[in-house]
Design an enzyme around this catalytic site. Structure first.
Site, PDB file in Angstrom:
ATOM      1  N   SER A  22       0.795  -1.236   0.000  1.00 53.68           N
ATOM      2  CA  SER A  22       0.000   0.000   0.000  1.00 53.68           C
ATOM      3  C   SER A  22       0.818   1.271   0.000  1.00 53.68           C
ATOM      4  CB  SER A  22      -0.950   0.031   1.188  1.00 53.68           C
ATOM      5  OG  SER A  22      -1.996  -0.815   0.945  1.00 53.68           O
ATOM      6  N   ASP A  51      -6.798  -0.029   2.695  1.00 55.07           N
ATOM      7  CA  ASP A  51      -5.424   0.467   2.810  1.00 55.07           C
ATOM      8  C   ASP A  51      -5.384   1.824   3.499  1.00 55.07           C
ATOM      9  OD1 ASP A  51      -5.109  -1.759   1.218  1.00 55.07           O
ATOM     10  OD2 ASP A  51      -4.963  -0.601  -0.629  1.00 55.07           O
TER      11      ASP A  51
END
Ligand code: GLA
Length: 350
Positions: A114, A162
């Site tokens: 991420s 995320d």
């Protein structure tokens, strides 16, 4: 009053378990890691040529971008995230000021950790503070804004996993996120002498061009056929009647939600062998039912298991990226693996 400068850090994340559940109003158990993205912002002097422009410097790549605040046009690569974040902050009526941005990262891009959410979140915090506004208390609001960057500017129909992990990270804890209520519950990640490591498959994934959007569309179609709002409400018995591959997709989501509940229970019970089995079951489901693994990911997982990892699974959207391994005390990770621990969520640095 706008500030002269600001600096923000936002971490990447590892998702312990609960993959492809966020956009199905399901459950996930990520944690923020120590590595992430730092954005330093300096206000351009009022009246200067740059006063109404954003100049961005991606210091690790040695690349730059430069665009007018009033007229943000699309771009590709890292520039899409910067331009998208600026545009979405503008749409949300933040009174942005011209700035020079220096972006640096110690989380690799495209490795399933991420980096993109970390970039969006760090940019938001730095730019909001630079224009004299307080950072919003509401993590969900900011996570939604960042996800709009992915959806509208990058072309990836991602969920909130995320961004929420990056914003809400807490040292020593994973976060049990319920994507129906958006309630985030810290769960102590007490590993004793066990270790979590990630090993990069080396295969770079881009969610916008991978099968990610197709998986999301398949889940929406499965929900529609089942007559439920989202796969959170689907039952295993009903899912069995779906045509392939929708049956497989729904079965993965239903089982994965249960695996998240079981993983939370295993952590509370300090039962790390049970957690390892759940990681393996999650991976097998992502490989066989959700079909988001690749040969490179499988070879990477084999390296972890071969080194003695008790559990290992791909993390993030799949189609490349990293594999997470859970190692018992005394087991050495394979070369190139890096240990990951939960760290604090996004914050201002200065
Ligand atoms: C990517 C997306 C998330 C989530 C995961 C899969 O990381 O950005 O929203 O869907 O894949 O769990």
């Amino acid at each position: 009053m706008p500030a002269d400068h600001s600096c923000a850090f936002a971490p990447g994340r590892v998702n312990l378990i609960g993959e492809h559940t966020d956009y199905n109003e399901g459950l996930a158990l990520p944690f923020a890691i120590a590595e992430g993205v730092t954005v330093r912002a300096e206000a351009q002097s009022p009246g200067s040529a740059g006063a109404q422009r954003i100049e961005a410097h991606a210091s690790d790549l040695g690349e730059r971008d430069d665009f007018a605040l009033a007229h943000v046009t699309p771009a590709v690569g890292w520039r899409a995230f910067v331009r998208g974040t600026v545009a979405e902050l503008g749409r949300a009526r933040y009174p942005l000021v011209g700035a020079h941005l220096c972006i640096s990262a110690d989380v690799p891009a495209g490795a399933g950790l991420s980096s993109s959410a970390a970039l969006e979140v760090a940019l938001c915090l730095a730019l909001i503070v630079l224009c004299g506004q307080p950072p919003p208390d509401d993590a969900v609001e900011l996570a939604r804004l960042c996800t709009r960057v992915e959806n509208r500017w990058v072309g990836a129909q991602t969920g909130l996993l995320d961004q929420l992990a990056s914003l809400c990270g807490a040292p020593d804890s994973a976060l049990c996120i319920d994507f129906r209520t958006l309630h985030v519950q810290p769960v102590p990640l007490a590993l004793a002498d066990w270790r979590l490591v990630v090993l990069d498959s080396g295969e770079r994934h881009q969610l916008a061009s991978s099968g990610y959007n197709q998986r999301r569309a398949e889940c929406a179609q499965a929900s529609q056929l089942l007559g439920v709002k989202s796969l959170r409400d689907a039952t295993a018995a009903a899912a069995e009647r779906l045509p392939e591959p929708l049956r497989q997709r729904a079965e993965h989501v239903i089982d994965e939600n249960q695996r998240v509940r079981d993983a939370v229970a295993a952590l509370h019970a300090h039962d790390l062998p049970a957690l390892a089995s759940l990681l393996n079951a999650s991976h097998e489901s992502l490989r066989d039912l959700y079909e988001v693994s690749t040969a490179a990911v499988e070879a990477t997982r084999e390296r972890l298991l071969g080194a003695g990892a008790r559990g290992a699974r791909l993390i993030g959207g799949g189609f490349g990226g990293s594999v997470l391994g859970l190692l018992e005390p005394g087991v050495s990770p394979p070369a190139g693996a890096r240990e990951v621990r939960p760290g604090p969520g996004a914050h201002l640095v200065e």
